[in-house]
Design an enzyme around this catalytic site. Sequence first.
Site, PDB file in Angstrom:
ATOM      1  N   HIS A  58      43.444  43.210  40.055  1.00  0.00           N
ATOM      2  CA  HIS A  58      44.001  42.067  40.726  1.00  0.00           C
ATOM      3  C   HIS A  58      43.885  40.652  40.163  1.00  0.00           C
ATOM      4  O   HIS A  58      44.714  39.687  40.252  1.00  0.00           O
ATOM      5  CB  HIS A  58      43.326  42.385  42.095  1.00  0.00           C
ATOM      6  CG  HIS A  58      43.696  43.488  42.876  1.00  0.00           C
ATOM      7  ND1 HIS A  58      44.953  43.490  43.329  1.00  0.00           N
ATOM      8  CD2 HIS A  58      42.961  44.322  43.495  1.00  0.00           C
ATOM      9  CE1 HIS A  58      45.014  44.825  43.970  1.00  0.00           C
ATOM     10  NE2 HIS A  58      43.741  45.037  44.234  1.00  0.00           N
ATOM     11  N   HIS A  78      39.967  48.544  38.932  1.00  0.00           N
ATOM     12  CA  HIS A  78      40.943  48.149  40.077  1.00  0.00           C
ATOM     13  C   HIS A  78      40.675  46.476  40.613  1.00  0.00           C
ATOM     14  O   HIS A  78      41.797  45.815  40.538  1.00  0.00           O
ATOM     15  CB  HIS A  78      40.577  48.964  41.166  1.00  0.00           C
ATOM     16  CG  HIS A  78      41.613  48.964  42.355  1.00  0.00           C
ATOM     17  ND1 HIS A  78      42.604  49.566  42.675  1.00  0.00           N
ATOM     18  CD2 HIS A  78      41.687  47.730  43.353  1.00  0.00           C
ATOM     19  CE1 HIS A  78      43.022  49.141  43.874  1.00  0.00           C
ATOM     20  NE2 HIS A  78      42.702  47.858  44.216  1.00  0.00           N
ATOM     21  N   GLU A  79      39.505  45.978  41.028  1.00  0.00           N
ATOM     22  CA  GLU A  79      39.454  44.531  41.046  1.00  0.00           C
ATOM     23  C   GLU A  79      39.778  43.665  40.151  1.00  0.00           C
ATOM     24  O   GLU A  79      40.436  42.737  40.379  1.00  0.00           O
ATOM     25  CB  GLU A  79      38.086  44.606  41.714  1.00  0.00           C
ATOM     26  CG  GLU A  79      37.529  45.173  42.906  1.00  0.00           C
ATOM     27  CD  GLU A  79      38.598  44.895  44.116  1.00  0.00           C
ATOM     28  OE1 GLU A  79      39.211  43.823  44.234  1.00  0.00           O
ATOM     29  OE2 GLU A  79      38.694  45.994  44.992  1.00  0.00           O
ATOM     30  N   GLY A  98      41.946  32.130  70.110  1.00  0.00           N
ATOM     31  CA  GLY A  98      40.693  31.511  69.418  1.00  0.00           C
ATOM     32  C   GLY A  98      41.182  30.137  68.542  1.00  0.00           C
ATOM     33  O   GLY A  98      40.103  29.591  68.003  1.00  0.00           O
ATOM     34  N   GLY A 140      41.404  27.103  70.669  1.00  0.00           N
ATOM     35  CA  GLY A 140      40.975  26.487  71.336  1.00  0.00           C
ATOM     36  C   GLY A 140      41.473  25.865  72.373  1.00  0.00           C
ATOM     37  O   GLY A 140      41.483  24.625  73.012  1.00  0.00           O
TER      38      GLY A 140
END
Length: 604
Positions: free
Chosen positions: A431, A427-428, A209, A211
Site C-alpha cells: 500500500h 501487504h502494508e 456528532g 454539534g
Amino acid sequence: MNEVKTPKKNWLYYYTIVLLVIFLFNVLAMPLLNRRSVQEVDYGTFITMTNNKEIGQVQIQDNQILFTNKDNSQIYKTGIMDDPARTERLYASGAEFSSEIIEEMSPLLSIFLSWVLPLLIFIVIGQYISKKMLSKMSGGKDSMMFGMGKSNAKVYVKSSEGIKFSDVAGEDEAKENLTEIVDYLHNPGKYKDIGASMPKGILLVGPPGTGKTMLAKAVAGEANVPFFSMSGSEFVEMFVGMGASKVRDLFKQAKEKAPCIVFIDEIDAIGKKRDGQIGGNDEREQTLNQLLTEMDGFEGNTGVIILAATNRPESLDPALTRPGRFDRRVPVELPDLKGREEILKVHAKKIRIGDNVDFNKIARMASGASGAELANIVNEAALRAVRDGRKFATQSDLEESIEVVIAGYQKKNAILTSKEKLIVSYHEIGHALVAAKQSNSAPVQKITIIPRTSGALGYTMQVDEGNHYLMTKEEIENKIATFTGGRAAEEVIFGSVTTGASNDIEQATRLARAMITRYGMSEGFDMVALETVTNQYLGGDASLACSSETQTEIDRQVVALVKKQHEKAIRILLENRSKLDELAQFLYEKETITGEEFMEILNA
C-alpha cells in the site's frame, strides 16, 4: 443551564391509590367483619344435637369438631372423643359434612360491604381528583386530563455556567446564522426599523456528532429569553390525538412567554412526509398537521422562533420545510482542517496537555472526523496518559488515540505466526509503496502490523497536507491503485493471495462505481447520473436508477477500472522490488515505522 421542572401526578398515580384502598379493605377489614363468635360445648351436647337431628354442617378436625345448628346461625366447638359410631350417627341425622365451615354475615351487612362502601370510596376519590383538576384548570397550568396531553418541554433559564458560542468551534457559518437570531431577540427594534423580520423556523441539518444540539444549547446560553427544549419522539403517544395536544400545549406555553425559542431535536420523528396511504400512522400525521398549523396558520406565533435539528432532511414533509415555516436551513457539516484544529483546542482545555502538542498535525491525521469524534480522541489521549502514569497528555497520546478511534485498541494477545507476520508486512508496504510512487497520493504517516480490535492485522495511515474539496479523475484512480497495492504485493512476492484484502477490495469497488455512476467519469455514459444517493448524512446509501442492460455495462466498466489499477500497482511493485523487500523486512523487525523512516529507506 438550570432546568425548571414542574412536578406532576398522572392518572396512574390516582388509580394506584384506589386499588391499594380496595386491596387493604378486602385483606384487613373483610375478615374482621366476617368473623363470628364460636360457642364451646361438651361432647354430650354434640351427641344430643346429633340424635335430635339439630346439626346443619359439621367439620371434623384433628383436635376438635366444628358444627352449626340447622339454620347455620351459630357455630359450636367441641373436643375429640373416641367414638367409633360418630360418623354413622351424623349421616343418619342428615348433617352435611364440610371441609370448611362457611362463615356468612347478615344480608344487610353483606350489601353494605359489597356495594355501598366501594361506591362511597370511589365517590370520595373522584371528588378529590375533580377538585385537583379544577384547581389546575383555574390556575391555567395544565388543562389536560391526568397530564397525558402536556408537552413535557424542558424550560431552560439563563445560567453563567451554560454553553456559549465561544465553546462551539469549527462551525463559523452556523454560529453566524444563530448569532443573528440571538441579536434579534435582544434588539428587535433595529430590524423592525428597516422592515425585516426574522425567520420563523431554523432547521439545523448535518451528520451525527457535528454539534447540532450543542449549537442549540449555545443559543440558550447566549439568549436572555426562555428556551423550550423537546425531542421529536416525545410527541409520539399511544393514544391518537395526544401528540397534537402536546404540540398545542407547547406553543401555548411558548406564546405566554414570548419572545422565546423552542428547540425540537430529531424532528424527523414527527415530520416525515405524508404518503397518503390508508392505514398509516394517524397519530403522527395529526401531530404533524398540528405543528404545521401552529408554525404558520390563521393564528400567528409572533415572538416564537423554532429551532429544529435532524440528520434526515430529505425525509421531512415539504409543507414543513417551505418558507414561512422553516425559512432557513443551516448546514452543520463535518469540520475542515482549521475547524478540526479549533475543536481540538477547545476540548484540550478540559484536560492537562503538554506544551509541545502540534494540533495542526493531529487535525490533519483526523481527516473526516466529526466534533464528537474529536472530543473522543482528546478524552482517549487523557485516558492513555493516566494508564501510563503521566500527569498530562502528549503528542504521542493524541496520535495513538486517533488510531484507537479509527482501528481500535491494540490486541495484546493476538500473536501472528512468522509467515502471517511476513505476509502482513509485505501487504502494508505494498500500500505505502504504491502510494509513494504516485504523485497525487497523500504522504505516508505511519505503517504498523500490530493487530487491532477492529479486526485489522495492520494498516497504513496516509495524511493529506491540507484541505481538498475536489478530486480529479487521476487522483481517484491513484487511490484505487493504492487500495489494490496490498493484494498486489502478496501476488508479486508469494504468488498467492489471502483474505486480508477484503476491506481494500470493498473500498476500491465502491470508489470505482461512484466514478462511473455519480461523477460522470466513465467512457460511454458521459454526464448521466445512474445512481441516486439517499440519507447523505447517515452513510449515503445509493440506489441505481437505470435499466438492467445499463447495470450490466456499469458492472463491466467497474471490473475493468479496478483491474487496470490493480495491474498498475503490480507494475509499480515489480519496478521497485528491491525496495519492497527492504522495507518489508524493516517493518517485519520493528512492527511499526513512521513515514519519515519509510521515505528515508525509499530514497536512500
